[in-house]
Enzyme design. Sequence first.
Site, PDB file in Angstrom:
ATOM      1  N   ASP A  14      66.798  30.813  22.179  1.00 42.61           N
ATOM      2  CA  ASP A  14      67.140  29.475  22.649  1.00 42.61           C
ATOM      3  C   ASP A  14      67.791  28.705  21.501  1.00 42.61           C
ATOM      4  OD1 ASP A  14      67.343  27.219  24.188  1.00 42.61           O
ATOM      5  OD2 ASP A  14      65.207  26.755  24.203  1.00 42.61           O
ATOM      6  N   ASP A 108      73.293  28.292  26.303  1.00 40.06           N
ATOM      7  CA  ASP A 108      72.520  28.208  25.065  1.00 40.06           C
ATOM      8  C   ASP A 108      71.222  28.997  25.053  1.00 40.06           C
ATOM      9  OD1 ASP A 108      71.324  26.565  26.927  1.00 40.06           O
ATOM     10  OD2 ASP A 108      70.765  25.028  25.486  1.00 40.06           O
ATOM     11  N   GLU A 109      70.968  29.833  26.056  1.00 38.13           N
ATOM     12  CA  GLU A 109      69.745  30.635  26.006  1.00 38.13           C
ATOM     13  C   GLU A 109      69.921  31.927  26.792  1.00 38.13           C
ATOM     14  OE1 GLU A 109      66.246  29.207  28.118  1.00 38.13           O
ATOM     15  OE2 GLU A 109      67.473  27.722  29.163  1.00 38.13           O
TER      16      GLU A 109
END
Length: 365
Positions: A14, A108-109
């Site tokens: 993350d 983003d993860e």
Amino acid sequence: MKLDFPLRKIIHVDMDAFYASVEQMDNPDLREKAVAVGGSEKRGVVAAASYQARKYGVRSAISGALAKKLCPDLIFVKPRFDRYKEISLKIRAIFYEYTDLVEPLSLDEAYLDVTTNKKGNPSASQIAEEIRDRIFKEVGLTASAGISINKFIAKVASDYNKPNGQKTVNPEEVPLFLEHLDIRKFYGVGKVTAEKMYQLGIFTGKDLKGKSTEFLTEHFGKSGAYYYQVVRGIHTSEVKPNRIPKSVGAERTFDENLSSEIFMLKKLENIAFELEKRLKKSSIAGKTVTLKIKYSDFSQQTRSKTLPYFIAEKSLILETAKELLYQEKMDNSVRLLGISLSNLNTDKKAASDKKTISIQLKLDF
């Protein structure tokens, strides 16, 4: 000791305050300052906040006006999604050097299954550390990671030592880790559910574990079985490299509230054009058009229509969205409009290989 459910080596990576961190990286004047991506002090909603802004209570999904009130020195920056996607692809390229089993959840993860990996490294913790180090050196951003036997625990763990840290929950540590966990930290337990659990005397994983499946199903419906399983460390969902979207959409928040349907039609045309681009890029079409309306008082409404055929063209999307717009009279001025397409032609492609890996409890993490 052997468990009767699959054990894997899963990493959840993350990125730390991704959008805001990209802006701070690209603009030295923003470094170490309170930054909000999206919104403004008068309009819009915050999409992301830097850690300097979060200290004041600024977070995603709150209004720009509230964010400015909480943090008077807050700097608003317009989002640059093309730039975020560019950075995201660089990060994913690093992931794929370790495993092909990568499931992105957003820009983003992502989840990585490294039970077997391209480096032949038996330690998932070492792999996570190496990946985070490479992201920092090659991209310039920090990332946090959670490592454990399944996706649920890995995701919970990735939030444990944020920012720029990681947490490994070894197989033998899983029961105590979950029992000591605040119920608000359980992925899938939102604010409303947490309040309901408090009323039922459930504050920690241990409290949740003490409830029977019948009790949880009675109070939480289908989710009750999920809570019963995950608090016992059971989560059999595999890392799916090709996640099939359930819907594709586009929306816009306006600088000024719109009170006339005529003005809204022009905005809907632009939104339909953007949606068409996204659909064609992924070769996706759908049957159900949903119009999302957010009013100036922040109340929200959706209106949907299902067609007998698949569509992806702007003209057909816009025609249906117009019909939904005029379906009933507006009670208030409008601050946001969105169009999404669901019931997609990808729905039947979701069948995937069902390989599972049963591993002895003593895994090298």
